[in-house]
Design a protein around this motif. Sequence first.
Motif, short mmCIF file in Angstrom:
data_model
loop_
_atom_site.label_atom_id
_atom_site.label_comp_id
_atom_site.label_asym_id
_atom_site.label_seq_id
_atom_site.Cartn_x
_atom_site.Cartn_y
_atom_site.Cartn_z
N LEU A 177 0.66 -1.28 -0.09
CA LEU A 177 -0.17 0.24 0.21
C LEU A 177 0.79 1.33 0.00
O LEU A 177 0.43 2.16 -0.60
CB LEU A 177 -0.98 0.07 1.22
N ILE A 178 1.88 1.26 0.48
CA ILE A 178 2.66 2.27 0.66
C ILE A 178 3.72 2.67 -0.47
O ILE A 178 4.54 3.37 -0.79
CB ILE A 178 3.58 2.37 1.97
N GLU A 179 3.62 1.58 -1.54
CA GLU A 179 4.35 1.57 -2.88
C GLU A 179 3.39 1.96 -3.88
O GLU A 179 3.95 2.25 -5.09
CB GLU A 179 5.11 0.39 -2.89
N ASP A 180 2.06 2.23 -3.67
CA ASP A 180 1.13 2.43 -4.82
C ASP A 180 0.40 3.66 -4.25
O ASP A 180 -0.44 3.70 -3.44
CB ASP A 180 0.09 1.29 -4.53
N ALA A 181 0.58 4.86 -4.99
CA ALA A 181 -0.24 5.97 -4.84
C ALA A 181 -1.55 5.88 -5.00
O ALA A 181 -2.31 6.55 -3.93
CB ALA A 181 0.29 7.04 -5.78
N GLN A 182 -2.00 5.06 -5.61
CA GLN A 182 -3.49 4.83 -5.71
C GLN A 182 -4.32 4.54 -4.37
O GLN A 182 -5.28 4.21 -4.13
CB GLN A 182 -4.00 3.98 -6.93
N ALA A 183 -3.16 3.76 -3.43
CA ALA A 183 -3.77 3.29 -2.19
C ALA A 183 -3.48 4.09 -1.08
O ALA A 183 -3.85 3.64 0.29
CB ALA A 183 -3.04 1.65 -2.07
N PHE A 184 -3.00 5.19 -1.18
CA PHE A 184 -2.57 6.08 0.12
C PHE A 184 -3.89 6.49 0.59
O PHE A 184 -3.73 6.92 1.97
CB PHE A 184 -1.89 7.40 -0.45
N ASP A 185 -5.00 6.43 0.21
CA ASP A 185 -6.30 6.53 0.97
C ASP A 185 -6.49 5.70 1.96
O ASP A 185 -7.30 5.82 3.06
CB ASP A 185 -7.51 6.75 -0.10
#
Length: 366
Positions: A177-185
């Motif tokens: 999740l911390i490697e995927d900007a789409q998952a920052f939410d």
Amino acid sequence: MLSFQEMVAKLKPQLKLIEKTMDSWAMFHPDIETPEHTKCTIFAVEDEALRRELQETFAKIPLKEFLAKSGTTGLAGAAYLIPDALHTKLITASKATDKVPLFATEVVEDWNGGDLKVDIVVRQTLTASTTADGGKWTMRPKFFTSGAQMPTQTWKTTQATLSPKSFGVNLQFGADLIEDAQAFDLVEFYTTQAAHQLGQFATDLALADLKAATDGDGTQATVTAGTDQTTLAHLLEGIREVGAEFWHPDTAIITYEAWGDAILTTATAAGIVPGQAPVGYDLKFLNLNVIFSTSSELHAGVSSGKLTDCITLVLDKSAALLCGRKRWMQISNYAHPIQDLNGAVISCRQDCVTLYKDACCKISES
């Protein structure tokens, strides 16, 4: 509101200090004092106007934007804005469940040393033949004449000790999740959930201390309600009990079950309507600022979709409970501001003591 570019440009010394401290100690808290005798936070700037701008900016910008600006393609130096952003988010989110400041006399924070000794003035006992002049206070003002010796008094005291206990929760949302900007939410969502749990746990601890009333002066008043039914009459009795100890009952902590079952229905029948609550409280009822709570400290469990054996507390906020906290929302196992988010431990330390036991009345359903 400041832009990320402005913050990085204006805060280079603070960002370098945060990086150095986290590298050395693998933790972050804004009250950590560094060897340079400064606080480990971007808010430790001498310019007060800049500090206010930073506080406003961090309050408005969501955590996900700090993460997005700090990736490999982001703004150089912005990563070390994240620790303060994370801590700010934790503090803000915890307020949804951390009700302690609403019913504690004071929340004392970050004193020097371990335990904190608290002296509490013992009040006098009143009987039918004892004058109530001045209430129960032994520190009663005395007359003196001009030029005469000033009055002296000896106060008997009892002592309580704040010994903060540590508790915490670790962030586990997956390294992906911390490697995927789409998952920052989602990172922000899980961080918020952790803060909520810590706030609720802190509230549970404080309520347990308030109920037990093991410290301080006086004797806690008790009222026995009906079988799984607290009525307006019981609430009024709690107010009278606290008032009879020469306190001013102004706060009530109530479960939704006790409120919805019989307090509200008997109050409505009596023509009493709830009013506008002060900020933070759920409603104003009679002379009481009401806090609704689902804490396990206030019921025996759930049966047929209803809480059972509920407890309601009526108190004088100014005198019932003192709370002590240290290193609130410290982030440990945390050396790199992004990569170490997954697995970082968010910890707190808290203890509470009752000051005057008779400043609170416990209403228990049988």
